[in-house]
Write a protein that holds these residues in place. Structure first.
Motif, PDB file in Angstrom:
ATOM      1  N   GLU A 141       0.833  -1.207   0.000  1.00 62.17           N
ATOM      2  CA  GLU A 141       0.000   0.000   0.000  1.00 62.17           C
ATOM      3  C   GLU A 141       0.864   1.252   0.000  1.00 62.17           C
ATOM      4  O   GLU A 141       0.623   2.198  -0.771  1.00 62.17           O
ATOM      5  N   ALA A 262     -14.376   6.664   1.841  1.00 62.95           N
ATOM      6  CA  ALA A 262     -13.147   5.876   1.995  1.00 62.95           C
ATOM      7  C   ALA A 262     -12.608   5.995   3.416  1.00 62.95           C
ATOM      8  O   ALA A 262     -12.099   5.020   3.987  1.00 62.95           O
ATOM      9  N   ASN A 265     -15.028   4.116   5.884  1.00 60.44           N
ATOM     10  CA  ASN A 265     -14.938   2.674   5.612  1.00 60.44           C
ATOM     11  C   ASN A 265     -13.662   2.087   6.187  1.00 60.44           C
ATOM     12  O   ASN A 265     -13.654   0.982   6.743  1.00 60.44           O
ATOM     13  N   ARG A 266     -12.576   2.801   6.062  1.00 61.93           N
ATOM     14  CA  ARG A 266     -11.308   2.281   6.583  1.00 61.93           C
ATOM     15  C   ARG A 266     -11.369   2.138   8.103  1.00 61.93           C
ATOM     16  O   ARG A 266     -10.929   1.129   8.660  1.00 61.93           O
ATOM     17  N   SER A 269     -13.491  -0.825   8.958  1.00 59.11           N
ATOM     18  CA  SER A 269     -12.825  -2.092   8.633  1.00 59.11           C
ATOM     19  C   SER A 269     -11.699  -2.412   9.612  1.00 59.11           C
ATOM     20  O   SER A 269     -11.277  -3.566   9.743  1.00 59.11           O
ATOM     21  N   GLU A 270     -11.201  -1.383  10.297  1.00 59.31           N
ATOM     22  CA  GLU A 270     -10.156  -1.584  11.308  1.00 59.31           C
ATOM     23  C   GLU A 270     -10.737  -1.603  12.724  1.00 59.31           C
ATOM     24  O   GLU A 270      -9.994  -1.492  13.706  1.00 59.31           O
ATOM     25  N   SER A 349      -4.744   6.177  10.098  1.00 58.87           N
ATOM     26  CA  SER A 349      -5.701   5.439   9.273  1.00 58.87           C
ATOM     27  C   SER A 349      -6.426   6.374   8.318  1.00 58.87           C
ATOM     28  O   SER A 349      -6.625   6.051   7.134  1.00 58.87           O
ATOM     29  N   ALA A 353      -6.214   6.345   4.316  1.00 57.73           N
ATOM     30  CA  ALA A 353      -7.440   6.186   3.531  1.00 57.73           C
ATOM     31  C   ALA A 353      -7.494   7.221   2.411  1.00 57.73           C
ATOM     32  O   ALA A 353      -7.827   6.900   1.258  1.00 57.73           O
ATOM     33  N   ASP A 356      -4.604   6.395  -0.107  1.00 55.85           N
ATOM     34  CA  ASP A 356      -4.908   5.205  -0.902  1.00 55.85           C
ATOM     35  C   ASP A 356      -5.972   5.527  -1.947  1.00 55.85           C
ATOM     36  O   ASP A 356      -5.885   5.069  -3.092  1.00 55.85           O
ATOM     37  N   TYR A 357      -6.974   6.302  -1.557  1.00 59.06           N
ATOM     38  CA  TYR A 357      -7.984   6.728  -2.529  1.00 59.06           C
ATOM     39  C   TYR A 357      -7.327   7.507  -3.666  1.00 59.06           C
ATOM     40  O   TYR A 357      -7.606   7.273  -4.848  1.00 59.06           O
TER      41      TYR A 357
END
Length: 918
Positions: A141, A262, A265-266, A269-270, A349, A353, A356-357
């Motif tokens: 990543e 994003a 969501n991150r 998800s964590e 995080s 996010a 990464d987006y």
């Protein structure tokens, strides 16, 4: 930009934060200061993934840095990716195919900052950890981000970081460390208001940041870290609540939605709960002027998060209504102990996010900012109507006024799902095809206006925020009106059209109520702020396309007004009081010992010399000062053949005191900066100085900005900030050097000393809520914002009937008065739930109180939101009153507001001189 070349062998190991600072980022009870952080950033710059950029000096003289992080290959082509980023944002001379090609070639540019508000320590420390992670990690990543994104990591407030870090760490016992009771503002002049300076760019840090954001780089995403989140949550983030500003391109708003998704969501998800958005927080996308919000008007995806946490552990409080999952808070957090490291982890995080987006959507982000810019150019090149509440109201009114029209009969009972309804489209056409209601194609700022140097300051505010401005090289005509060479032209056919419209046009804030008859929903900051209005700029709106002898000003190149001095001046010189810059010149003349006079009646035989203008006798000492002022300040210096034999009032400087308090007052800090810019010598005083007495021996005039003078009778002002005012610290808890700053203005100790100062011939200028002094002194004035109850009692108007948050209103004034010299008969003022007065008619007749400005119409709103504005018709906005041998000046509106309100600076400046017989 200065790229710092640091020649270190690549084999050298880059130290971790623990190795450099002696602690891990996020360890409880540990903060760095800026000196340590600057040293660490220089070590990180040894990496082939980083370049350190000095973007300018701060107000306290420190270097402000931006660390650019990307892959080594990208850094070798950095200039090319920067060129693509700015080219795509401006969308000039690029067709669709070229834009697609550049989007594929370029790299997404993402801005992440920290530390703007220095006591919000998560933002500062996450920036350090993010830099380390990006430079040291080798996971897929991180490598994808480095390959596809150029990351601009920017420290937003070095001075504040140094102050706060040292303040917190001063106690050797970790558990006793605290961020509370900071002795002064964490930005030299304006503290927290440094996040309200981004369309003016007055502070040096704002200028440094603004140049990178709006001129040098123009990133597609900018992420502004803040604190703190609403109680019962961990953080507030995107997307934000309504209303959003109607000038925005919808793709910017949906871009925020996409990146916000994003981010949340991150976290989910964590297994990181507590993210709230939309109606879950107070943050919106209406306002312009913040670090994040100004980017919205430049088609950038501007992100804000407000997170809890700090170096001292805390508790997540129990707020029951936050525990039910909903669209605003899909994953609530439960009450628990919270540590600094958790906030840092959340911030990392969120950063990843966003990055990464950007890495996955690099070409899309580049193309979309081009698309928004191209649309803006198209809209500014043709007839276009921006939707707004007033236009929608006009559509409804057109339908209602048509007697042949049948009203829309649908309602919740006969159409519960809202599938039917509507009115004929002809009413839409009546408004949104009315050529008189079109958006402007451009604006012309004539060089012949009364205060052209201030108009040039407005132009420079546009230029510094990346706006394309033209200057006329010769005389030209548009719409039958002739304009001189040197006038400025701003067209709306440019990528950042939203910002252009926002600076020239009124903001039309909706009537925002949670339910019919309910209290208004407070805007996050101002409701209206139109800068051209606040600065008193004269301009013409042009509704049709126009051309002329216009030369484009290079992006970012600030302008200087061209003044002049008449050589034939045997009898001396006159300077117009209509120009703010004249007051700089007068102060320089007085400082040099040059005689200066005012002309209370103007100058006989010379209609161009207005009442209150300045007269300077001809002398060898005066001429070079005036020549320099004409050249550097743009003022017009007129010559007179003979010295006037009458009608002169000699000017003398005054000993000026400016109130402040322990911890620092932002309104006072703005005025302190203003005094320095306009060269008024002054001394900052505190409550202990006031209470100590003998004020008249020390000072001639005292300025009390808003929030200095408490409400009379122990009441509370209509001011949300007073709720959050910190309590006075205990003397033994702070260093001795700050003890004299302690204390507050009180009715029993301070007011008697202020009254004595007035009675002995002193002048007091009060602004905003500090006009409370009039009530403490028992002057014949009362609030115009009260009503009588059925029980015959007087009470303040409830917000359901009357509510005017920060907005621009118009007042009428008497410009022949000494207090208002240089002003026009009507002017725009910044009004923020400001006091409005009723003066006793008998007292006015007796000269016990004199109105200076008042609201002469039932609709004084110029920009923003004014619910129930008719209540202030005939109310007095400003007055003066003799008190003994002295005089009190009371200005209800914020006449120096954030140094944006330059159209009303003269209402302060006029009171800062001694003028014989006035």
């Amino acid at each position: 930009m200065l790229l710092l070349g640091i020649t270190v062998a690549w084999s050298q190991t880059i130290p971790s934060p623990k190795e450099h600072f002696g602690f891990n980022i996020g360890d409880d009870y540990q903060l760095s200061n800026y000196t340590q952080t600057e040293a660490y950033f220089k070590k990180l710059a040894a990496s082939d993934r980083a370049k350190l950029v000095d973007i300018g000096m701060t107000e306290e003289g420190r270097h402000q840095y931006m660390l650019i992080v990307s892959s080594p290959e990208n850094l070798k082509k950095l200039a090319r990716y920067q060129e693509i980023s700015t080219k795509m944002a401006r969308a000039e001379g690029i067709n669709e195919a070229q834009a697609r090609a550049l989007a594929n070639e370029g790299k997404a540019v993402v801005w992440i900052d920290g530390g703007l508000h220095s006591t919000e320590t998560v933002g500062t420390m996450q920036l350090i950890e993010t830099a380390w992670q990006l430079i040291s990690r080798k996971d897929p990543e991180n490598m994808r981000i480095l390959d596809n994104v150029v990351v601009l990591l920017t420290h937003a407030n070095p001075d504040g970081h140094e102050l706060v870090g040292n303040w917190y760490m001063r106690n050797p016992t970790p558990e006793k460390r605290s961020l509370d009771q900071l002795p002064r503002l964490y930005q030299k002049y304006v503290g927290h208001d440094n996040n309200r300076d981004f369309f003016m760019l007055h502070m040096k840090e704002s200028q440094n940041i603004g140049r990178q954001l709006f001129v040098e780089w123009i990133p597609q995403i900018m992420y502004n870290h803040h604190q703190r989140g609403p109680a019962g949550s961990i953080l507030a983030g995107p997307p934000y609540r309504d209303p959003f500003n109607y000038v925005f391109h919808p793709l910017m708003i949906t871009g925020i939605d996409a990146v916000g998704a994003a981010m949340v969501n991150r976290l989910i998800s964590e297994d990181k709960p507590g993210f709230t958005r939309l109606s879950g927080s107070v943050f919106s996308t209406w306002y312009n002027g913040g670090l994040r919000t100004t980017t919205h008007f430049h088609n950038m995806i501007g992100l804000l998060t407000e997170i809890i946490g700090g170096p001292t552990p805390e508790n997540v409080p129990l707020v029951p209504n936050r525990l039910i999952p909903n669209g605003a808070t899909p994953f609530p957090v439960t009450p628990q102990k919270w540590h600094f490291k958790q906030s840092i982890d959340y911030s990392l995080s969120l950063n990843y996010a966003v990055l990464d987006y950007a890495a996955r959507h690099s070409d899309e982000l580049l193309y979309n900012i081009y698309h928004m810019g191209r649309n803006s150019i198209e809209r500014g090149s043709t007839d276009y109507w921006t939707l707004s509440p007033k236009k929608v109201d006009a559509i409804t009114a057109a339908q209602k006024s048509d007697r042949s029209s049948k009203p829309d009969s649908t309602n919740a009972a006969n159409d519960p799902l809202g599938f039917r309804g509507g009115i004929p489209v002809k009413y839409y056409d009546a408004v949104l095809k009315d050529k008189n209601l079109r958006d402007a194609r451009g604006y012309i700022i004539p060089s012949t206006q009364r205060d052209f140097p201030t108009a040039v300051k407005f132009v420079n505010a546009l230029i510094k925020t990346g706006i394309l401005v033209y200057k006329a090289t010769a005389e030209f005509s548009v719409g039958g009106k002739t304009y001189p060479a040197g006038s400025y032209v701003v067209k709306t056919a440019q990528a950042f059209r939203p910002h252009v419209l926002d600076m020239f046009e009124p903001q039309d804030h909706p009537n925002d109520f949670p339910y019919p008859g309910g209290p208004p929903t407070r805007p996050y900051d101002a409701a209206g702020w139109t800068l051209a209005y606040q600065m008193g700029v004269e301009f013409d709106r042009v509704l049709d396309g126009f051309e002329g002898p216009f030369q484009a000003v290079p992006y970012g190149e600030v302008q200087s007004p061209a003044g002049k001095i008449e050589s034939a001046a045997a009898g001396g010189y006159t300077l117009s009081a209509q120009s703010n810059n004249t007051f700089i010149t007068v102060n320089e003349l007085l400082s040099a010992g040059v005689e200066v006079y005012r002309l209370p009646q103007g100058l006989a035989g010379k209609s161009s010399v207005e009442a209150g203008a300045f007269y300077v006798p001809a002398s060898a000492k005066a001429k070079p000062i005036l020549e320099k002022a004409a050249k550097e300040l743009g003022i017009e210096v007129s010559g007179v053949a003979k010295r006037p034999t009458s009608g002169l009032a000699k000017v003398a400087p005054l000993k000026i005191a400016l109130w402040d308090n322990y911890g620092g007052s932002m309104p006072s800090g703005w005025v302190r900066w203003l005094m320095e810019q306009y060269k008024f010598p002054m001394q900052v005083v505190y409550a202990q100085d006031i209470d100590g007495g003998d004020l008249r021996k020390k000072f001639d005039v005292i300025i009390f900005v808003t929030r200095a003078i408490p409400a009379a009778g122990g009441g509370r002002d209509n001011d949300i900030y007073s709720i959050y005012s910190s309590r006075e610290p205990k003397t033994e808890d702070i260093p001795a050097e700050y003890h004299r700053w302690l204390g507050r203005i009180t009715a029993n100790k301070s007011i008697p000393q202020i009254k004595k100062f007035l009675e002995e011939g002193g002048k007091v200028v009060t602004i905003g809520s500090s006009t409370n002094l009039a009530y403490h002194l028992g002057l014949p004035v009362k609030s115009a914002l009260n009503e009588m109850t059925n029980a015959g009692l007087e009470r303040p108007l409830p917000a359901e009937k009357y509510y005017i948050p920060g907005s621009v209103l118009r007042v009428t004034l008497d410009s022949t008065q000494a207090a208002t010299w240089g002003m026009s008969g009507q002017t725009d003022v910044y009004f923020d739930s400001s006091p409005v007065f009723k003066l006793a008619p008998a007292a006015v007749a007796k000269g016990q109180v004199k109105p200076l400005a008042w609201f002469s119409t039932a609709k004084p709103l110029r920009s923003g939101w004014a619910w129930g504005q008719a209540y202030i018709q005939d109310g007095v906005a400003a007055f003066e009153a003799p008190v003994g041998a002295g005089k009190l000046y009371a200005f209800g509106p914020e006449i120096t507001f954030r140094t944006q309100a330059q159209g009303t600076f003269k209402l302060l400046f006029n009171q800062l001189y001694s003028v014989a017989n006035y």
